[in-house]
Motif scaffolding. Structure first.
Motif, PDB file in Angstrom:
ATOM      1  N   LEU A  10    -102.521  44.381 -33.601  1.00  0.00           N
ATOM      2  CA  LEU A  10    -103.311  45.496 -34.007  1.00  0.00           C
ATOM      3  C   LEU A  10    -102.613  45.916 -35.347  1.00  0.00           C
ATOM      4  CD1 LEU A  10    -103.612  47.468 -30.723  1.00  0.00           C
ATOM      5  CD2 LEU A  10    -105.504  46.059 -31.685  1.00  0.00           C
ATOM      6  N   THR A  11    -103.525  46.303 -36.164  1.00  0.00           N
ATOM      7  CA  THR A  11    -102.960  47.144 -37.252  1.00  0.00           C
ATOM      8  C   THR A  11    -103.231  48.627 -37.230  1.00  0.00           C
ATOM      9  OG1 THR A  11    -103.227  45.273 -38.503  1.00  0.00           O
ATOM     10  CG2 THR A  11    -103.178  47.288 -39.983  1.00  0.00           C
ATOM     11  N   LEU A  12    -102.138  49.475 -37.134  1.00  0.00           N
ATOM     12  CA  LEU A  12    -102.463  51.030 -36.790  1.00  0.00           C
ATOM     13  C   LEU A  12    -101.929  51.714 -38.107  1.00  0.00           C
ATOM     14  CD1 LEU A  12    -101.283  51.012 -32.996  1.00  0.00           C
ATOM     15  CD2 LEU A  12    -103.438  50.848 -33.891  1.00  0.00           C
ATOM     16  N   THR A  13    -102.550  52.817 -38.434  1.00  0.00           N
ATOM     17  CA  THR A  13    -101.786  53.930 -39.186  1.00  0.00           C
ATOM     18  C   THR A  13    -100.789  54.609 -38.398  1.00  0.00           C
ATOM     19  OG1 THR A  13    -103.316  55.630 -38.725  1.00  0.00           O
ATOM     20  CG2 THR A  13    -104.096  54.163 -40.302  1.00  0.00           C
ATOM     21  N   SER A  14     -99.931  55.167 -39.165  1.00  0.00           N
ATOM     22  CA  SER A  14     -98.706  56.064 -38.596  1.00  0.00           C
ATOM     23  C   SER A  14     -99.355  57.142 -37.598  1.00  0.00           C
ATOM     24  CB  SER A  14     -98.058  56.566 -39.601  1.00  0.00           C
ATOM     25  OG  SER A  14     -98.537  57.635 -40.395  1.00  0.00           O
ATOM     26  N   ARG A  15    -100.595  57.809 -37.921  1.00  0.00           N
ATOM     27  CA  ARG A  15    -101.064  58.708 -36.823  1.00  0.00           C
ATOM     28  C   ARG A  15    -101.408  57.884 -35.850  1.00  0.00           C
ATOM     29  NH1 ARG A  15    -106.180  62.391 -38.267  1.00  0.00           N
ATOM     30  NH2 ARG A  15    -105.699  63.803 -36.276  1.00  0.00           N
ATOM     31  N   GLU A  16    -102.176  56.919 -35.844  1.00  0.00           N
ATOM     32  CA  GLU A  16    -102.705  55.975 -34.758  1.00  0.00           C
ATOM     33  C   GLU A  16    -101.735  55.620 -34.027  1.00  0.00           C
ATOM     34  OE1 GLU A  16    -106.678  54.272 -36.623  1.00  0.00           O
ATOM     35  OE2 GLU A  16    -104.897  53.120 -36.945  1.00  0.00           O
ATOM     36  N   ARG A  17    -100.668  55.085 -34.397  1.00  0.00           N
ATOM     37  CA  ARG A  17     -99.458  54.657 -33.780  1.00  0.00           C
ATOM     38  C   ARG A  17     -98.639  55.744 -32.908  1.00  0.00           C
ATOM     39  NH1 ARG A  17     -94.110  54.600 -34.406  1.00  0.00           N
ATOM     40  NH2 ARG A  17     -93.020  52.788 -33.601  1.00  0.00           N
ATOM     41  N   ASP A  39     -93.614  49.460 -15.038  1.00  0.00           N
ATOM     42  CA  ASP A  39     -92.914  48.459 -15.745  1.00  0.00           C
ATOM     43  C   ASP A  39     -93.958  47.819 -17.011  1.00  0.00           C
ATOM     44  OD1 ASP A  39     -90.558  48.696 -14.563  1.00  0.00           O
ATOM     45  OD2 ASP A  39     -91.044  46.894 -13.185  1.00  0.00           O
ATOM     46  N   PRO A  40     -95.191  47.815 -16.793  1.00  0.00           N
ATOM     47  CA  PRO A  40     -95.977  47.325 -17.808  1.00  0.00           C
ATOM     48  C   PRO A  40     -96.412  48.303 -19.112  1.00  0.00           C
ATOM     49  CG  PRO A  40     -97.050  46.742 -15.679  1.00  0.00           C
ATOM     50  CD  PRO A  40     -95.865  47.632 -15.560  1.00  0.00           C
ATOM     51  N   VAL A  41     -96.313  49.465 -18.749  1.00  0.00           N
ATOM     52  CA  VAL A  41     -96.392  50.362 -19.608  1.00  0.00           C
ATOM     53  C   VAL A  41     -95.144  50.585 -20.494  1.00  0.00           C
ATOM     54  CG1 VAL A  41     -96.964  52.967 -20.102  1.00  0.00           C
ATOM     55  CG2 VAL A  41     -98.033  51.873 -18.250  1.00  0.00           C
ATOM     56  N   ASN A  42     -93.812  50.169 -19.736  1.00  0.00           N
ATOM     57  CA  ASN A  42     -92.840  50.245 -20.327  1.00  0.00           C
ATOM     58  C   ASN A  42     -92.612  49.216 -21.526  1.00  0.00           C
ATOM     59  OD1 ASN A  42     -91.671  52.476 -19.347  1.00  0.00           O
ATOM     60  ND2 ASN A  42     -90.841  51.294 -17.643  1.00  0.00           N
ATOM     61  N   GLU A  43     -93.184  47.980 -21.220  1.00  0.00           N
ATOM     62  CA  GLU A  43     -93.284  46.685 -21.948  1.00  0.00           C
ATOM     63  C   GLU A  43     -94.185  47.106 -22.985  1.00  0.00           C
ATOM     64  OE1 GLU A  43     -94.644  42.953 -19.867  1.00  0.00           O
ATOM     65  OE2 GLU A  43     -92.957  43.673 -18.092  1.00  0.00           O
ATOM     66  N   LEU A  44     -95.312  47.660 -22.950  1.00  0.00           N
ATOM     67  CA  LEU A  44     -96.084  47.931 -24.188  1.00  0.00           C
ATOM     68  C   LEU A  44     -95.325  48.773 -25.061  1.00  0.00           C
ATOM     69  CD1 LEU A  44     -99.674  48.549 -22.558  1.00  0.00           C
ATOM     70  CD2 LEU A  44     -98.619  46.753 -24.281  1.00  0.00           C
ATOM     71  N   LEU A  45     -94.541  49.936 -24.673  1.00  0.00           N
ATOM     72  CA  LEU A  45     -94.080  50.936 -25.302  1.00  0.00           C
ATOM     73  C   LEU A  45     -92.681  50.166 -26.222  1.00  0.00           C
ATOM     74  CD1 LEU A  45     -93.738  54.073 -23.073  1.00  0.00           C
ATOM     75  CD2 LEU A  45     -94.584  54.020 -25.306  1.00  0.00           C
ATOM     76  N   GLU A  46     -92.182  49.267 -25.634  1.00  0.00           N
ATOM     77  CA  GLU A  46     -91.044  48.456 -26.258  1.00  0.00           C
ATOM     78  C   GLU A  46     -91.769  47.756 -27.370  1.00  0.00           C
ATOM     79  OE1 GLU A  46     -88.831  45.769 -23.772  1.00  0.00           O
ATOM     80  OE2 GLU A  46     -88.454  47.521 -22.352  1.00  0.00           O
ATOM     81  N   LYS A  47     -92.641  46.946 -27.157  1.00  0.00           N
ATOM     82  CA  LYS A  47     -93.603  46.268 -28.241  1.00  0.00           C
ATOM     83  C   LYS A  47     -93.981  47.219 -29.483  1.00  0.00           C
ATOM     84  CE  LYS A  47     -94.902  42.363 -25.518  1.00  0.00           C
ATOM     85  NZ  LYS A  47     -95.966  41.624 -24.987  1.00  0.00           N
ATOM     86  N   LEU A  48     -94.559  48.390 -29.040  1.00  0.00           N
ATOM     87  CA  LEU A  48     -94.877  49.306 -29.830  1.00  0.00           C
ATOM     88  C   LEU A  48     -93.427  49.995 -30.882  1.00  0.00           C
ATOM     89  CD1 LEU A  48     -97.535  51.066 -31.031  1.00  0.00           C
ATOM     90  CD2 LEU A  48     -96.778  52.756 -29.448  1.00  0.00           C
ATOM     91  N   MET A  49     -92.479  50.091 -30.111  1.00  0.00           N
ATOM     92  CA  MET A  49     -91.580  50.753 -30.975  1.00  0.00           C
ATOM     93  C   MET A  49     -90.446  49.910 -31.879  1.00  0.00           C
ATOM     94  SD  MET A  49     -90.208  53.466 -28.310  1.00  0.00           S
ATOM     95  CE  MET A  49     -91.264  54.715 -27.553  1.00  0.00           C
ATOM     96  N   LYS A  50     -90.940  48.283 -31.706  1.00  0.00           N
ATOM     97  CA  LYS A  50     -90.154  47.412 -32.661  1.00  0.00           C
ATOM     98  C   LYS A  50     -90.570  47.825 -34.198  1.00  0.00           C
ATOM     99  CE  LYS A  50     -89.376  43.761 -29.521  1.00  0.00           C
ATOM    100  NZ  LYS A  50     -89.542  42.274 -29.003  1.00  0.00           N
TER     101      LYS A  50
END
Length: 50
Positions: A10-17, A39-50
């Motif tokens: 996904l390509t997100l703007t800073s606001r969308e992110r 745990d699944p939500v934590n995994e998504l958050l980790e990927k988002l914050m990279k």
């Protein structure tokens, strides 16, 4: 026989992110409050914050 799952990018703007991050954090906190596995939500958050 074994298929690799498709990767989604996904390509997100800073606001969308930031909005997505806030929603995931709220959902995670709600799951924890209900005593459910987050745990699944934590995994998504980790990927988002990279």
């Amino acid at each position: 026989m074994f298929k690799r799952p498709k990767e989604v990018v996904l390509t997100l703007t800073s606001r969308e992110r930031r909005l997505l991050q806030d929603c995931l954090l709220r959902w995670r906190n709600q799951l924890i409050a209900e005593g459910k596995c987050a745990d699944p939500v934590n995994e998504l958050l980790e990927k988002l914050m990279k």
